[in-house]
Design an enzyme around this catalytic site. Structure first.
Site, PDB file in Angstrom:
ATOM      1  N   GLU A   1       8.590  -0.188   4.147  1.00  0.00           N
ATOM      2  CA  GLU A   1       8.761   1.139   3.522  1.00  0.00           C
ATOM      3  C   GLU A   1      10.190   1.647   3.738  1.00  0.00           C
ATOM      4  OE1 GLU A   1       6.262   3.834   2.481  1.00  0.00           O
ATOM      5  OE2 GLU A   1       4.754   2.314   2.064  1.00  0.00           O
TER       6      GLU A   1
ATOM      7  N   HIS B   1       2.367  -4.990   1.194  1.00  0.00           N
ATOM      8  CA  HIS B   1       3.799  -4.896   1.487  1.00  0.00           C
ATOM      9  C   HIS B   1       4.449  -6.236   1.823  1.00  0.00           C
ATOM     10  CE1 HIS B   1       2.718  -0.735   1.683  1.00  0.00           C
ATOM     11  NE2 HIS B   1       3.933  -0.342   2.025  1.00  0.00           N
TER      12      HIS B   1
ATOM     13  N   CYS C   1      -1.535  -8.219   2.852  1.00  0.00           N
ATOM     14  CA  CYS C   1      -1.176  -6.803   2.769  1.00  0.00           C
ATOM     15  C   CYS C   1      -0.200  -6.650   1.616  1.00  0.00           C
ATOM     16  CB  CYS C   1      -0.523  -6.354   4.071  1.00  0.00           C
ATOM     17  SG  CYS C   1       0.166  -4.684   4.000  1.00  0.00           S
TER      18      CYS C   1
ATOM     19  N   CYS D   1      -5.089  -2.690  -2.765  1.00  0.00           N
ATOM     20  CA  CYS D   1      -4.964  -2.533  -1.313  1.00  0.00           C
ATOM     21  C   CYS D   1      -5.903  -3.498  -0.566  1.00  0.00           C
ATOM     22  CB  CYS D   1      -5.318  -1.096  -0.967  1.00  0.00           C
ATOM     23  SG  CYS D   1      -5.275  -0.721   0.776  1.00  0.00           S
TER      24      CYS D   1
ATOM     25  N   ASP E   1      -3.977   1.809  -4.873  1.00  0.00           N
ATOM     26  CA  ASP E   1      -3.532   1.370  -3.551  1.00  0.00           C
ATOM     27  C   ASP E   1      -3.355   2.611  -2.690  1.00  0.00           C
ATOM     28  OD1 ASP E   1      -2.468  -0.341  -1.491  1.00  0.00           O
ATOM     29  OD2 ASP E   1      -0.488   0.410  -2.011  1.00  0.00           O
ATOM     30  N   SER E   2      -3.158   2.394  -1.397  1.00  0.00           N
ATOM     31  CA  SER E   2      -2.922   3.524  -0.503  1.00  0.00           C
ATOM     32  C   SER E   2      -1.570   4.186  -0.773  1.00  0.00           C
ATOM     33  CB  SER E   2      -2.973   3.034   0.944  1.00  0.00           C
ATOM     34  OG  SER E   2      -2.086   1.948   1.109  1.00  0.00           O
TER      35      SER E   2
HETATM   36  N1  DGL Z   1      -1.969  -1.165   1.079  1.00  0.00           N
HETATM   37  C1  DGL Z   1      -2.266  -1.493   2.442  1.00  0.00           C
HETATM   38  C2  DGL Z   1      -2.925  -2.876   2.496  1.00  0.00           C
HETATM   39  O1  DGL Z   1      -2.711  -3.715   1.661  1.00  0.00           O
HETATM   40  C3  DGL Z   1      -1.032  -1.475   3.306  1.00  0.00           C
HETATM   41  C4  DGL Z   1      -0.509  -0.085   3.569  1.00  0.00           C
HETATM   42  C5  DGL Z   1      -1.495   0.774   4.307  1.00  0.00           C
HETATM   43  O2  DGL Z   1      -1.745   0.541   5.506  1.00  0.00           O
HETATM   44  O3  DGL Z   1      -2.027   1.666   3.667  1.00  0.00           O
HETATM   45  O4  DGL Z   1      -3.672  -3.121   3.392  1.00  0.00           O
END
Ligand code: DGL
Length: 271
Positions: free
Chosen positions: A155, A189, A187, A76, A13-14
């Site tokens: 976050e 989050h 997403c 992600c 993931d990011s």
């Molecule tokens: N992990 C990213 C997503 O699911 C969210 C956080 C980001 O923007 O990197 O799109």
């Protein structure tokens, strides 16, 4: 044929958000070993371009391959939207993204065929969820909204604050107007915002959690590819990130549901 089933599953993931997928794996695939890579030095992906997200995603898979993974899960949504096809072309191991499983669930639960999607700007602009809904279900009524303020709010740990509720009301206004009955949380989050989203949308809208859905798809894929690890006890977990570990260690529990003991640092560009 060589048996790869004992190798770990790689998840990337990011940053932190993909831990919601690891949490679901911990629950639904308890005997699998997992290597997680969170690209904390380059987060967020959701505001970046397609080319950049693809480049980062390729580097992330290379990191996981160095840890001998048998499969890659793109936790992600932004990467799944822009990089899944490219990654499948480049790498021979099974690669699973979050978009298709999330849509399968939304299509299965909607009764009035009116589906909402909330996600990062990258995911919404890619049209990945919209295209997948058309592919699976034809002409459903789809409403999509980018919610860039949600990631920083989550976050910061502000999942149930007044300000978050006000932001959610603003973002979700058109979903209420369009009378959707299921909402894809597109997403990593957003599963942490379920309480706030429910308060704004009311109890009748089904919240589709892509993190949970992707794990069901992974389970299926492991079975099909004869890669399921049939060990008795619990699998082991290894966490890698690309920036300093303090924030990750502190926040991981909220995403994972259990505390992290250690993380290792590695540089995706240093390969
Ligand atoms: N992990 C990213 C997503 O699911 C969210 C956080 C980001 O923007 O990197 O799109």
């Amino acid at each position: 044929m060589k048996d790869h089933s004992r190798q770990p599953i790689g998840v990337f993931d990011s940053g932190l958000g993909g831990l919601t997928v690891v949490k679901a794996m911990h629950h639904f695939l308890p005997s699998e070993d997992v290597v997680y890579f969170g690209d904390t030095a380059r987060v967020p992906y959701g505001t970046k371009s397609k080319e950049t997200i693809i480049r980062f995603s390729i580097e992330n898979v290379k990191i996981l391959l160095r840890h001998n993974v048998k499969m890659v899960v793109i936790a992600c949504n932004s990467s799944s939207s822009y990089a899944l096809l490219e990654l499948k072309k480049r790498f021979a191991i099974p690669i699973v993204g979050v978009i298709e499983p999330g849509v399968q669930r939304a299509v299965a639960v909607t009764k009035n065929k009116r589906i909402g999607i909330i996600a990062t700007p990258a995911t919404i602009n890619s049209g990945s969820y919209q295209t997948q809904i058309r592919k699976q279900a034809g002409r459903f009524n789809v409403t999509a909204q980018a919610c860039p303020l949600f990631v920083p709010l989550v976050e910061a740990g502000w999942t149930d604050r007044q300000v978050t509720r006000l932001v959610a009301e603003e973002y979700l206004r058109k979903f209420k107007k369009n009378n959707i009955d299921s909402l894809i949380l597109g997403c990593t989050h957003y599963p942490l915002l379920k309480t706030t989203l429910r308060k704004v949308l009311g109890p009748d809208v089904v919240l589709v959690d892509s993190a949970q859905q992707v794990v069901q798809a992974v389970k299926e894929r492991l079975k099909q590819s004869r890669l399921t690890h049939h060990q008795k006890g619990r699998g082991s977990y290894r966490f890698l990130i690309s920036d300093e570990p303090q924030h990750f260690l502190k926040s991981a529990r909220r995403f994972l549901g259990f505390p992290l003991k250690s993380v290792e640092r590695c540089d995706p560009q240093g390969l």
